[in-house]
Scaffold this motif. Sequence first.
Motif, mmCIF file in Angstrom:
data_model
loop_
_atom_site.group_PDB
_atom_site.id
_atom_site.type_symbol
_atom_site.label_atom_id
_atom_site.label_comp_id
_atom_site.label_asym_id
_atom_site.label_seq_id
_atom_site.Cartn_x
_atom_site.Cartn_y
_atom_site.Cartn_z
ATOM 1 N N LEU A 78 3.584 0.798 2.793
ATOM 2 C CA LEU A 78 3.332 0.055 3.974
ATOM 3 C C LEU A 78 3.346 -1.592 3.327
ATOM 4 O O LEU A 78 2.326 -1.586 2.340
ATOM 5 C CB LEU A 78 2.011 0.366 4.892
ATOM 6 C CG LEU A 78 2.056 1.503 5.698
ATOM 7 C CD1 LEU A 78 0.612 1.876 5.985
ATOM 8 C CD2 LEU A 78 2.955 1.102 6.659
ATOM 9 N N LEU A 83 -4.339 7.272 14.559
ATOM 10 C CA LEU A 83 -5.040 7.143 13.343
ATOM 11 C C LEU A 83 -5.864 6.049 13.440
ATOM 12 O O LEU A 83 -5.234 4.872 13.496
ATOM 13 C CB LEU A 83 -4.187 7.243 11.953
ATOM 14 C CG LEU A 83 -4.925 7.430 10.759
ATOM 15 C CD1 LEU A 83 -5.593 8.534 10.660
ATOM 16 C CD2 LEU A 83 -3.905 7.107 9.770
ATOM 17 N N PHE A 143 -9.502 0.755 2.490
ATOM 18 C CA PHE A 143 -9.287 1.634 3.770
ATOM 19 C C PHE A 143 -9.879 2.948 3.468
ATOM 20 O O PHE A 143 -9.682 3.628 2.580
ATOM 21 C CB PHE A 143 -7.947 1.605 4.134
ATOM 22 C CG PHE A 143 -7.339 0.418 4.615
ATOM 23 C CD1 PHE A 143 -6.897 -0.835 3.841
ATOM 24 C CD2 PHE A 143 -7.171 0.145 6.096
ATOM 25 C CE1 PHE A 143 -6.351 -1.805 4.375
ATOM 26 C CE2 PHE A 143 -6.550 -0.833 6.600
ATOM 27 C CZ PHE A 143 -6.318 -1.977 5.727
ATOM 28 N N GLY A 144 -10.313 3.735 4.851
ATOM 29 C CA GLY A 144 -10.921 4.813 4.899
ATOM 30 C C GLY A 144 -9.662 5.954 5.033
ATOM 31 O O GLY A 144 -8.516 5.348 5.349
ATOM 32 N N ASP A 145 -10.031 7.355 4.861
ATOM 33 C CA ASP A 145 -8.897 8.163 5.155
ATOM 34 C C ASP A 145 -8.554 8.085 6.518
ATOM 35 O O ASP A 145 -7.183 8.747 6.779
ATOM 36 C CB ASP A 145 -9.235 9.372 4.704
ATOM 37 C CG ASP A 145 -9.670 9.478 3.233
ATOM 38 O OD1 ASP A 145 -10.202 10.544 2.801
ATOM 39 O OD2 ASP A 145 -9.151 8.612 2.401
ATOM 40 N N GLY A 146 -9.383 7.830 7.460
ATOM 41 C CA GLY A 146 -8.975 7.661 9.048
ATOM 42 C C GLY A 146 -9.455 9.026 9.787
ATOM 43 O O GLY A 146 -9.688 9.985 8.964
ATOM 44 N N TYR A 190 0.953 -1.005 0.046
ATOM 45 C CA TYR A 190 0.002 0.030 0.134
ATOM 46 C C TYR A 190 1.115 1.235 -0.021
ATOM 47 O O TYR A 190 2.167 1.375 0.552
ATOM 48 C CB TYR A 190 -0.908 -0.120 1.354
ATOM 49 C CG TYR A 190 -1.635 -0.885 1.541
ATOM 50 C CD1 TYR A 190 -1.819 -2.248 2.153
ATOM 51 C CD2 TYR A 190 -3.181 -0.918 0.955
ATOM 52 C CE1 TYR A 190 -2.517 -3.163 2.156
ATOM 53 C CE2 TYR A 190 -4.272 -1.644 1.192
ATOM 54 C CZ TYR A 190 -4.155 -2.942 2.013
ATOM 55 O OH TYR A 190 -4.855 -3.864 2.267
ATOM 56 N N GLY A 234 3.047 0.813 11.595
ATOM 57 C CA GLY A 234 1.892 0.298 10.619
ATOM 58 C C GLY A 234 0.588 0.085 11.419
ATOM 59 O O GLY A 234 0.692 0.062 12.631
ATOM 60 N N PRO A 235 -0.345 0.194 10.724
ATOM 61 C CA PRO A 235 -1.727 -0.133 11.415
ATOM 62 C C PRO A 235 -1.857 -1.446 12.045
ATOM 63 O O PRO A 235 -1.398 -2.313 11.783
ATOM 64 C CB PRO A 235 -2.840 -0.072 10.286
ATOM 65 C CG PRO A 235 -2.090 0.727 9.116
ATOM 66 C CD PRO A 235 -0.715 0.313 9.449
ATOM 67 N N LEU A 293 -5.529 10.880 1.619
ATOM 68 C CA LEU A 293 -6.153 9.729 0.562
ATOM 69 C C LEU A 293 -5.969 8.434 1.067
ATOM 70 O O LEU A 293 -6.479 7.217 0.487
ATOM 71 C CB LEU A 293 -5.107 9.912 -0.587
ATOM 72 C CG LEU A 293 -5.003 10.984 -1.360
ATOM 73 C CD1 LEU A 293 -3.741 10.907 -2.570
ATOM 74 C CD2 LEU A 293 -6.366 11.081 -2.131
ATOM 75 N N GLY A 294 -5.699 8.242 2.501
ATOM 76 C CA GLY A 294 -5.847 6.745 3.250
ATOM 77 C C GLY A 294 -4.735 5.897 2.735
ATOM 78 O O GLY A 294 -3.750 6.354 1.979
ATOM 79 N N LEU A 295 -5.227 4.391 2.769
ATOM 80 C CA LEU A 295 -4.071 3.548 2.248
ATOM 81 C C LEU A 295 -4.764 3.236 0.970
ATOM 82 O O LEU A 295 -5.882 2.714 0.767
ATOM 83 C CB LEU A 295 -4.388 2.325 3.246
ATOM 84 C CG LEU A 295 -3.270 2.307 4.254
ATOM 85 C CD1 LEU A 295 -3.469 3.307 5.338
ATOM 86 C CD2 LEU A 295 -3.211 0.833 5.082
ATOM 87 N N GLN A 326 0.475 5.294 1.642
ATOM 88 C CA GLN A 326 -0.380 6.025 2.264
ATOM 89 C C GLN A 326 -0.051 7.359 2.115
ATOM 90 O O GLN A 326 1.164 7.841 2.512
ATOM 91 C CB GLN A 326 -0.255 5.640 3.871
ATOM 92 C CG GLN A 326 -0.801 6.362 4.843
ATOM 93 C CD GLN A 326 -0.979 5.701 6.302
ATOM 94 O OE1 GLN A 326 0.084 5.321 6.667
ATOM 95 N NE2 GLN A 326 -2.059 5.716 6.963
ATOM 96 N N LEU A 356 -8.505 3.940 11.350
ATOM 97 C CA LEU A 356 -8.760 3.475 9.999
ATOM 98 C C LEU A 356 -9.939 2.518 10.153
ATOM 99 O O LEU A 356 -9.825 1.430 10.786
ATOM 100 C CB LEU A 356 -7.622 2.858 9.308
ATOM 101 C CG LEU A 356 -6.178 3.981 9.129
ATOM 102 C CD1 LEU A 356 -5.101 3.158 8.954
ATOM 103 C CD2 LEU A 356 -6.766 4.842 7.881
#
Lengths: 114, 109
Positions: free
Chosen positions: A90, B86, B99-102, A35, B42-43, A41-43, A37, B88
């Motif tokens: 990522l 953040l 994934f949303g923008d968060g 991905y 990372g998430p 624009l998000g992932l 980021q 998400l």
Amino acid sequence: DVKVTQSSRYLVKRTGEKVFLECVQDMDHENMFWYRQDPGLGLRLIYFSYDVKMKEKGDIPEGYSVSREKKERFSLILESASTNQTSMYLCASSVAGQAAYEQYFGPGTRLTVT
Amino acid sequence: TQLLEQSPQFLSIQEGENLTVYCNSSSVFSSLQWYRQEPGEGPVLLVTVVTGGEVKKLKRLTFQFGDARKDSSLHITAAQPGDTGLYLCAPRYAGKSTFGDGTTLTVKP
């Protein structure tokens, strides 16, 4: 403890250079993802792979390619880096299947192209 | 094209306050995940919800999946500085995660 590692945390490259971003997971996961980021624009999914030597384009594959020669390793290649590829990259991995699965992420590589 | 919106985009609150963040879409999700991403990392998955109307609790965090499976919310009770990050949402459509923008949450001591 499960782990996804990325080869660099920070990288600075020049326009036109070929760039390799490496990702390794130690969980024997079938699926791996790349991905990018960006703020607002998000992932966004670039490419994913569901098996060795298999790859599928994501939402924004232009300007990128990938390689998966071994199950644990997934590489993202920028053939000729451009400034609009400056971003956080990522990598993630997950088990196979259509059910909702957890994606395990690496810490990210912040790439700057000058 | 699915429209996915997270709100608010930014939220800054004092320690001890309650808050709710939202994830809304024009499409029906087969399931939805919430992730938290701390600076420089990372998430990390917090929860997966699958059934319409489902409510899941994780300590001070309460996650709700809308009855129609088009929206979700995350409520935090008595926020702490460690909740900063953040948030998400990642709904699944047709076997694929988006994934949303968060929502960027800052909790001040």
